[in-house]
Scaffold this motif. Sequence first.
Motif, PDB file in Angstrom:
ATOM      1  N   VAL A  82       0.750  -1.171  -0.079  1.00  0.00           N
ATOM      2  CA  VAL A  82      -0.254  -0.154  -0.095  1.00  0.00           C
ATOM      3  C   VAL A  82       0.953   1.143  -0.018  1.00  0.00           C
ATOM      4  CG1 VAL A  82      -1.560   1.281   1.383  1.00  0.00           C
ATOM      5  CG2 VAL A  82      -1.840  -1.101   1.091  1.00  0.00           C
ATOM      6  N   GLN A  83       0.453   2.081  -0.837  1.00  0.00           N
ATOM      7  CA  GLN A  83       1.198   3.290  -0.960  1.00  0.00           C
ATOM      8  C   GLN A  83       0.253   4.458  -0.665  1.00  0.00           C
ATOM      9  OE1 GLN A  83       3.735   3.471  -4.435  1.00  0.00           O
ATOM     10  NE2 GLN A  83       5.357   3.323  -3.017  1.00  0.00           N
ATOM     11  N   LEU A  84       0.435   5.628  -0.017  1.00  0.00           N
ATOM     12  CA  LEU A  84      -0.448   6.935   0.223  1.00  0.00           C
ATOM     13  C   LEU A  84       0.968   7.866  -0.301  1.00  0.00           C
ATOM     14  CD1 LEU A  84      -2.185   5.823   3.410  1.00  0.00           C
ATOM     15  CD2 LEU A  84      -2.868   5.540   1.309  1.00  0.00           C
ATOM     16  N   VAL A  85       0.317   8.894  -0.833  1.00  0.00           N
ATOM     17  CA  VAL A  85       1.205   9.849  -1.326  1.00  0.00           C
ATOM     18  C   VAL A  85       0.206  11.331  -1.469  1.00  0.00           C
ATOM     19  CG1 VAL A  85       2.506  11.028  -3.173  1.00  0.00           C
ATOM     20  CG2 VAL A  85       2.505   8.471  -2.978  1.00  0.00           C
ATOM     21  N   GLU A  86       0.554  12.030  -0.322  1.00  0.00           N
ATOM     22  CA  GLU A  86      -0.007  13.365   0.090  1.00  0.00           C
ATOM     23  C   GLU A  86       0.574  14.331  -0.937  1.00  0.00           C
ATOM     24  OE1 GLU A  86       0.410  11.699   4.300  1.00  0.00           O
ATOM     25  OE2 GLU A  86       1.658  11.924   2.479  1.00  0.00           O
ATOM     26  N   SER A  87      -0.286  15.480  -1.015  1.00  0.00           N
ATOM     27  CA  SER A  87       0.267  16.576  -1.808  1.00  0.00           C
ATOM     28  C   SER A  87      -0.700  17.764  -1.787  1.00  0.00           C
ATOM     29  CB  SER A  87       0.358  16.261  -3.453  1.00  0.00           C
ATOM     30  OG  SER A  87      -0.955  16.027  -4.020  1.00  0.00           O
ATOM     31  N   GLY A  88      -0.416  18.674  -2.155  1.00  0.00           N
ATOM     32  CA  GLY A  88      -1.261  20.080  -1.868  1.00  0.00           C
ATOM     33  C   GLY A  88      -0.938  21.074  -0.691  1.00  0.00           C
TER      34      GLY A  88
END
Length: 124
Positions: free
Chosen positions: A2-8
């Motif tokens: 599982v990969q979670l990538v935040e941005s913003g």
Amino acid sequence: QVQLVESGGGLVQAGGSLRLSCAASGRTFSSYAMGWFRQAPGKEREFVAATDWSGDSTYYADFVKGRFRVSIDNAKNTVYLQMNILNPEDTAVYYCAALLERVIVTSPYEYAYWGQGTQVTVSS
């Protein structure tokens, strides 16, 4: 995996808005709940908001009710946190996390997967 990538994240003036995104990959998320947490320097990680994967059930910390909104785009496997009327106390690193249950919980210890975090800085 599982990969979670935040941005913003970024720098914004008090009263402004930001929208954070969390792109999820690696497995089917329909049985998951997704949470947003934040951690300011010298403070513990705290719950901000969460949603089940359908978006039908959401929950917010008292200090963001009426200002923040969590949503999901199932087609894009992406969770959003719309943050409005930001104030300097909202300055923190914001993390998204995945919970291997459909039930929303607020304890960070229940969440199995975490993104790397995105910095939000609100100037006065």
